[in-house]
Design a protein around this motif. Structure first.
Motif, PDB file in Angstrom:
ATOM      1  N   VAL A  81      32.315 112.573 123.468  1.00 20.45           N
ATOM      2  CA  VAL A  81      31.030 112.019 123.428  1.00 20.45           C
ATOM      3  C   VAL A  81      30.121 113.125 123.110  1.00 20.45           C
ATOM      4  CG1 VAL A  81      29.201 110.933 124.469  1.00 20.45           C
ATOM      5  CG2 VAL A  81      31.586 109.837 124.839  1.00 20.45           C
ATOM      6  N   SER A  82      30.372 114.586 123.605  1.00 19.76           N
ATOM      7  CA  SER A  82      29.554 115.607 123.636  1.00 19.76           C
ATOM      8  C   SER A  82      29.479 115.996 121.921  1.00 19.76           C
ATOM      9  CB  SER A  82      29.847 116.836 124.417  1.00 19.76           C
ATOM     10  OG  SER A  82      31.109 116.814 124.232  1.00 19.76           O
TER      11      SER A  82
ATOM     12  N   ALA B 215      23.792 112.660 130.829  1.00 22.47           N
ATOM     13  CA  ALA B 215      24.413 113.690 131.803  1.00 22.47           C
ATOM     14  C   ALA B 215      25.671 113.145 132.376  1.00 22.47           C
ATOM     15  CB  ALA B 215      23.086 114.056 132.852  1.00 22.47           C
ATOM     16  N   TYR B 216      25.691 112.048 132.812  1.00 24.51           N
ATOM     17  CA  TYR B 216      26.680 111.799 133.594  1.00 24.51           C
ATOM     18  C   TYR B 216      27.922 111.255 132.580  1.00 24.51           C
ATOM     19  CZ  TYR B 216      30.067 108.434 136.272  1.00 24.51           C
ATOM     20  OH  TYR B 216      30.826 108.132 137.053  1.00 24.51           O
ATOM     21  N   VAL B 217      27.722 110.806 131.319  1.00 26.11           N
ATOM     22  CA  VAL B 217      29.116 110.759 130.420  1.00 26.11           C
ATOM     23  C   VAL B 217      29.424 112.322 129.918  1.00 26.11           C
ATOM     24  CG1 VAL B 217      29.674 110.073 128.036  1.00 26.11           C
ATOM     25  CG2 VAL B 217      27.999 108.609 129.534  1.00 26.11           C
ATOM     26  N   VAL B 218      28.644 113.180 129.660  1.00 26.25           N
ATOM     27  CA  VAL B 218      28.831 114.460 129.376  1.00 26.25           C
ATOM     28  C   VAL B 218      29.813 114.977 130.451  1.00 26.25           C
ATOM     29  CG1 VAL B 218      28.361 116.666 128.564  1.00 26.25           C
ATOM     30  CG2 VAL B 218      27.261 114.585 127.634  1.00 26.25           C
ATOM     31  N   GLY B 219      29.307 115.061 131.847  1.00 30.37           N
ATOM     32  CA  GLY B 219      29.582 115.621 132.929  1.00 30.37           C
ATOM     33  C   GLY B 219      31.083 115.094 133.350  1.00 30.37           C
ATOM     34  N   ARG B 220      31.036 113.848 133.050  1.00 32.56           N
ATOM     35  CA  ARG B 220      32.566 113.172 133.395  1.00 32.56           C
ATOM     36  C   ARG B 220      33.478 113.404 132.220  1.00 32.56           C
ATOM     37  NH1 ARG B 220      29.680 113.154 137.202  1.00 32.56           N
ATOM     38  NH2 ARG B 220      29.796 111.688 139.166  1.00 32.56           N
ATOM     39  N   HIS B 221      33.330 114.369 131.183  1.00 36.38           N
ATOM     40  CA  HIS B 221      34.189 114.485 129.919  1.00 36.38           C
ATOM     41  C   HIS B 221      34.582 113.235 129.421  1.00 36.38           C
ATOM     42  CE1 HIS B 221      34.919 118.403 131.936  1.00 36.38           C
ATOM     43  NE2 HIS B 221      35.197 117.725 133.049  1.00 36.38           N
TER      44      HIS B 221
END
Length: 264
Positions: free
Chosen positions: A156-157, A187-193
């Motif tokens: 997603v990033s 931030a959640y989606v990117v932080g959770r790969h």
């Protein structure tokens, strides 16, 4: 809950263990005709509450380790997810499968370079393969609603970078082909790969969870794993949505059990 690294936790098991000592007498060794158990060396010393012939051990230190690298076969994944689609992976329909690589995804909203592209085009530009776990939010220890798979998908990033998402953007809304919408903090989606997967265990999703693509994130309840995504909408919200699983007692319980224990 989910990466390929083995985690190890060192801790102290504060134990008040009573270990058997020597000098026990068995009932069959007692003199015939007697039932005086005091002669069998089992009397309790009333002064300290410890049986005669027993001793207390000091607290011991130990090691606890686990990993989540064992891959769940696709036929098992299919059985787990197809039988409970209303509760798992945010799906109420058994999605029809087309060619997942031809599936098109649009990125829109607060971006400077909105676009629509086929999955195979996006995959050729940026694709990752990683071991991830998908678990029902209420799965208890040793529960069956958990799978670990080798997931291949588009980060997603990368979609945010290609669309040139604006700095103030804080929310992603994933839109499914059936109209389902799921909003999650960026931030959640990117932080959770987070990845939009198109393969699980080297096969199309039709062989496992079903559908053409699916959002996967580490350490996230499975009901947020929305499928058949056609749009990723980037927005700046005054009140962004809560993180998935916020306030849940068991947001993502791992499948853990004690297999062996030793006292040193």
């Amino acid at each position: 809950m989910q990466d390929m690294k083995k985690n190890m936790l060192l801790g102290t098991m504060a134990a008040s263990l009573v270990l058997a000592g020597g000098g026990t007498a068995l009932a069959e060794e007692m003199l015939p005709g007697t039932d005086d158990v005091s002669s069998a060396n089992t009397a309790v010393d009333a002064s300290d509450g410890v049986a005669s012939g027993l001793s207390e051990a000091d607290a011991s230190q130990g090691e606890f380790s686990y990993d989540q690298t064992t891959i769940t076969p696709n036929d098992v994944i299919r059985d787990v997810f197809r039988r409970a689609t209303a509760a798992l992976c945010n799906a109420t329909d058994d999605f029809a499968t087309s060619n997942p690589l031809e599936w098109k995804i649009a990125v829109s909203g607060d971006v400077d370079q909105a676009f629509t592209a086929a999955v195979d085009e996006l995959a050729s530009e940026s694709s990752v393969k990683q071991i991830m776990t998908c678990t029902c939010g209420g799965n208890p220890a040793d529960g069956k609603a958990v799978v670990t798979a080798d997931v291949k998908g588009i980060p997603v990033s990368y979609l945010l970078d290609r669309a040139d998402a604006r700095p103030e953007a804080n929310t992603l809304t994933f839109v499914s082909s059936d109209g389902t919408e799921l909003a999650i903090p960026i931030a959640y989606v990117v932080g959770r790969h987070g990845v939009i997967s198109y393969q699980v265990n080297d096969e199309d999703l039709s062989a496992s969870v079903g559908g053409n693509n699916q959002l996967w994130m580490t350490r996230t309840p499975a009901n947020y794993f929305i499928r058949d995504i056609v749009e990723v909408r980037v927005t700046s919200e005054a009140n962004p949505p809560e993180n998935p699983g916020e306030g849940m007692e068991y947001p993502n319980s791992p499948n853990v059990g004690i297999l062996n224990a030793e006292i040193g």
